[in-house]
Motif scaffolding. Structure first.
Motif, PDB file in Angstrom:
ATOM      1  N   ASP A   1      56.884 -17.121  30.830  1.00 11.63           N
ATOM      2  CA  ASP A   1      56.767 -16.334  29.608  1.00 11.63           C
ATOM      3  C   ASP A   1      55.654 -15.302  29.704  1.00 11.63           C
ATOM      4  OD1 ASP A   1      54.592 -18.011  29.555  1.00 11.63           O
ATOM      5  OD2 ASP A   1      54.837 -18.644  27.469  1.00 11.63           O
ATOM      6  N   VAL A   2      55.046 -15.175  30.880  1.00 10.39           N
ATOM      7  CA  VAL A   2      53.978 -14.192  31.072  1.00 10.39           C
ATOM      8  C   VAL A   2      54.587 -12.804  31.222  1.00 10.39           C
ATOM      9  CG1 VAL A   2      52.084 -13.437  32.557  1.00 10.39           C
ATOM     10  CG2 VAL A   2      52.456 -15.873  32.149  1.00 10.39           C
ATOM     11  N   LYS A   3      54.073 -11.877  30.433  1.00 12.16           N
ATOM     12  CA  LYS A   3      54.585 -10.524  30.475  1.00 12.16           C
ATOM     13  C   LYS A   3      53.457  -9.539  30.192  1.00 12.16           C
ATOM     14  CE  LYS A   3      58.897  -8.207  29.317  1.00 12.16           C
ATOM     15  NZ  LYS A   3      60.146  -8.276  28.529  1.00 12.16           N
ATOM     16  N   TYR A   4      53.365  -8.510  31.025  1.00 13.34           N
ATOM     17  CA  TYR A   4      52.376  -7.447  30.858  1.00 13.34           C
ATOM     18  C   TYR A   4      53.075  -6.105  31.002  1.00 13.34           C
ATOM     19  CZ  TYR A   4      48.070 -10.285  31.222  1.00 13.34           C
ATOM     20  OH  TYR A   4      47.044 -11.169  31.002  1.00 13.34           O
ATOM     21  N   LEU A   5      52.515  -5.097  30.349  1.00 17.56           N
ATOM     22  CA  LEU A   5      52.907  -3.714  30.577  1.00 17.56           C
ATOM     23  C   LEU A   5      51.748  -3.047  31.304  1.00 17.56           C
ATOM     24  CD1 LEU A   5      55.235  -1.721  29.974  1.00 17.56           C
ATOM     25  CD2 LEU A   5      53.908  -0.913  28.029  1.00 17.56           C
ATOM     26  N   ALA A   6      52.012  -2.508  32.494  1.00 19.12           N
ATOM     27  CA  ALA A   6      50.966  -1.922  33.333  1.00 19.12           C
ATOM     28  C   ALA A   6      51.158  -0.416  33.428  1.00 19.12           C
ATOM     29  CB  ALA A   6      50.997  -2.535  34.732  1.00 19.12           C
ATOM     30  N   MET A   7      50.061   0.313  33.330  1.00 16.14           N
ATOM     31  CA  MET A   7      50.101   1.764  33.460  1.00 16.14           C
ATOM     32  C   MET A   7      49.017   2.204  34.442  1.00 16.14           C
ATOM     33  SD  MET A   7      49.660   4.710  30.549  1.00 16.14           S
ATOM     34  CE  MET A   7      51.150   4.156  29.733  1.00 16.14           C
ATOM     35  N   TYR A   8      49.416   3.014  35.411  1.00 13.96           N
ATOM     36  CA  TYR A   8      48.465   3.544  36.387  1.00 13.96           C
ATOM     37  C   TYR A   8      48.314   5.042  36.176  1.00 13.96           C
ATOM     38  CZ  TYR A   8      46.719   5.463  40.772  1.00 13.96           C
ATOM     39  OH  TYR A   8      46.001   6.177  41.708  1.00 13.96           O
ATOM     40  N   ASP A   9      47.071   5.473  35.999  1.00 16.87           N
ATOM     41  CA  ASP A   9      46.763   6.891  35.847  1.00 16.87           C
ATOM     42  C   ASP A   9      45.828   7.277  36.986  1.00 16.87           C
ATOM     43  OD1 ASP A   9      46.076   9.453  35.133  1.00 16.87           O
ATOM     44  OD2 ASP A   9      45.798   8.994  33.014  1.00 16.87           O
TER      45      ASP A   9
END
Length: 241
Positions: A143-151
């Protein structure tokens, strides 16, 4: 004006904003503001992630194509042609009510946005435009969920915690997987709704669309071997914004 602006503070405005963000039709300044909200507001990050999942089957149905030079002027005429253009859209049953228009506009607008997004970062030919990448990290049976953003502009990965908890005696560790190469640790993920991980120059050189980010469950302090030792609880591939 975007659909989110039309809705203003009414309930559902963030839903529409998140959908427009995923489809790629927001103006540059609004998209940058949405990027900041994804980094700092877990609830909004969850909405973006939900729309990513919801719209993914539609995107998979289309093959990428190189748009002709006439696409950008055509989009400008459709969106900014003034009262006459608006009237013709209304007569046809509503421009925004047309599914065919939305599909066509989405593909064209994403291509046009890529051009706009690169303009502020254009430097002499020896330099590359800065990248912005996004990944939805999830896993089967977890159930682990992340939204990742790389700038690439600030050399960090921003993570928004969507769901799932770690054990009290364990840490989440973020990994990058490039092709068939062994995973490379990007560091421990701090607890909290949002987290920011500064990446090394070596990893920055390898980060690109198609690279995979993964999260493993490790002993406190991270993997003792330099490779994942616990189960991988979430993973996802990076995509261009």
């Amino acid at each position: 004006m975007s659909l989110a602006e039309d809705n203003g503070p009414e309930r559902g405005g963030d839903e529409i904003l998140a959908a427009e963000y995923v489809v790629g039709v927001l103006p540059l300044d609004e998209r940058q503001a949405a990027n900041r909200r994804i980094e700092n507001e877990a609830a909004f990050a969850r909405l973006v992630d939900q729309w990513e999942v919801h719209l993914a089957p539609m995107a998979a149905a289309y093959q990428p194509v190189e748009p002709p030079e006439t696409v950008k002027p055509a989009i400008d005429r459709q969106l900014f042609s003034g009262p006459a253009g608006a009237g013709s859209a209304a007569a046809g049953g509503g421009l925004w009510a047309s599914l065919a228009f939305w599909r066509g506009l989405a593909a064209a607008a994403i291509a046009a946005f890529a051009v706009y997004a690169a303009i502020p970062f254009i430097n002499p030919p020896v330099q590359q435009p800065e990248m912005r990448l996004i990944a939805s990290l999830a896993g089967d049976g977890s159930d682990v969920k992340y939204l990742a953003m790389y700038d690439a502009a600030d050399s960090r990965v921003s993570l928004s915690h969507v769901s799932g908890e770690r054990a009290t005696d364990r840490d989440f560790e973020l990994w990058m997987i490039e092709g068939q190469n062994p995973p490379v640790s990007m560091g421990l993920i701090p607890a909290g709704a949002t987290a920011h991980i500064v990446i090394t120059p070596e990893i920055r050189e390898k980060l690109a669309s198609g690279a995979v980010l993964a999260i493993s469950l490790e002993p406190v302090g991270g993997s003792p071997t330099g490779q994942p030792t616990g189960p991988v609880v979430a993973a996802g591939d990076l995509k261009n914004l």
